[in-house]
Write a protein that holds these residues in place. Structure first.
Motif, PDB file in Angstrom:
ATOM      1  N   THR A   1      16.820  -0.641  49.933  1.00 28.72           N
ATOM      2  CA  THR A   1      17.018  -1.944  50.755  1.00 28.72           C
ATOM      3  C   THR A   1      17.973  -3.026  50.426  1.00 28.72           C
TER       4      THR A   1
ATOM      5  N   ASP B   1       7.522   0.239  54.260  1.00 28.88           N
ATOM      6  CA  ASP B   1       6.369   0.727  53.758  1.00 28.88           C
ATOM      7  C   ASP B   1       6.452   1.190  52.283  1.00 28.88           C
ATOM      8  N   ALA B   2       7.633   1.874  51.910  1.00 28.69           N
ATOM      9  CA  ALA B   2       8.162   2.365  50.666  1.00 28.69           C
ATOM     10  C   ALA B   2       8.126   0.889  49.736  1.00 28.69           C
TER      11      ALA B   2
ATOM     12  N   ASN C   1      10.893   9.647  53.325  1.00 25.10           N
ATOM     13  CA  ASN C   1      10.728   9.818  54.742  1.00 25.10           C
ATOM     14  C   ASN C   1      11.719   8.766  55.487  1.00 25.10           C
ATOM     15  N   ASP C   2      12.346   7.935  54.711  1.00 26.78           N
ATOM     16  CA  ASP C   2      13.270   6.630  55.068  1.00 26.78           C
ATOM     17  C   ASP C   2      12.562   5.399  55.507  1.00 26.78           C
ATOM     18  N   ASP C   3      11.291   5.470  55.249  1.00 25.29           N
ATOM     19  CA  ASP C   3      10.403   4.412  55.766  1.00 25.29           C
ATOM     20  C   ASP C   3      10.312   3.258  54.672  1.00 25.29           C
TER      21      ASP C   3
ATOM     22  N   LYS D   1      -2.750   7.863  52.683  1.00 26.31           N
ATOM     23  CA  LYS D   1      -3.106   6.706  53.221  1.00 26.31           C
ATOM     24  C   LYS D   1      -4.461   6.473  53.178  1.00 26.31           C
TER      25      LYS D   1
ATOM     26  N   GLN E   1       3.797  13.774  58.521  1.00 25.97           N
ATOM     27  CA  GLN E   1       3.177  12.492  58.867  1.00 25.97           C
ATOM     28  C   GLN E   1       1.728  12.888  58.471  1.00 25.97           C
TER      29      GLN E   1
ATOM     30  N   THR F   1      13.957   2.158  45.523  1.00 29.45           N
ATOM     31  CA  THR F   1      13.367   1.481  46.955  1.00 29.45           C
ATOM     32  C   THR F   1      14.274   0.532  47.150  1.00 29.45           C
TER      33      THR F   1
ATOM     34  N   TYR G   1       7.017   7.503  51.562  1.00 26.06           N
ATOM     35  CA  TYR G   1       7.715   6.611  52.392  1.00 26.06           C
ATOM     36  C   TYR G   1       9.132   6.740  52.229  1.00 26.06           C
TER      37      TYR G   1
ATOM     38  N   ARG H   1      11.023  15.145  52.543  1.00 25.44           N
ATOM     39  CA  ARG H   1      10.039  14.845  53.373  1.00 25.44           C
ATOM     40  C   ARG H   1       8.867  15.177  53.479  1.00 25.44           C
TER      41      ARG H   1
END
Length: 166
Positions: free
Chosen positions: A156, A128-129, A123-125, A96, A89, A152, A120, A86
């Motif tokens: 998902t 955005d990933a 970080n389990d986002d 970014k 931020q 990814t 991402y 991870r």
């Protein structure tokens, strides 16, 4: 750098001793050109491909020390330590910001978008990933971009698309 990369993606090269050969070349390069930012920058990539994140970060930071204008090496020094964990931020925000500083048609964006995909994902986002993974895959289709995008997609629930991506 490239030999270490190829040893990761081509099992026949890895089996033929490419990984050991890459390590020998890296040691020799460091011995002969430890003050050349281009060589040290390639060593940062070499060590990343070898899975040595600490040495990769060290070489990327050394590259920046030798060439303060090498923004890509600074980016790599920031993201490489988070290859498998991870990211805070602040690291994601820095990645970014660097990506946003590049023109839309800058081919380096495949690197920044691939790394955003990885950060991402770690970080389990997932939304955005997925967006970053798709961008990197469109810019440049490599094993790095396709495998990270596929991971990814699987995360998902898009398994068929992941298989097609690979």
């Amino acid at each position: 750098d490239k030999l270490a990369y190829l040893a990761n993606v081509d099992t026949t090269l890895e089996a033929s001793g490419a990984r050991q050969e890459a390590m020998q070349h890296a040691r020799q390069a460091l011995k002969l050109a430890s003050d050349d930012p281009n060589v040290v920058g390639n060593l940062a990539n070499h060590y990343w491909h070898m899975g040595d994140m600490a040495m990769s970060e060290k070489m990327a930071r050394r590259t920046v020390a030798l060439d303060a204008d090498n923004a890509l090496a600074a980016f790599q020094a920031t993201v490489h330590p988070y290859s498998c964990e991870r990211a805070p931020q602040q690291i994601v925000d820095e990645a970014k910001q660097f990506d946003a500083s590049l023109t839309g048609d800058n081919p380096t964006r495949w690197v920044t978008q691939t790394w955003l995909n990885q950060l991402y994902l770690n970080n389990d986002d997932l939304p955005d990933a997925l967006a970053a993974g798709r961008k990197s895959f469109v810019i440049f289709r490599t094993p790095d971009t396709s495998l990270r995008l596929a991971a990814t997609l699987v995360a998902t629930g898009k398994v068929v698309e992941a298989q097609e991506t690979i």
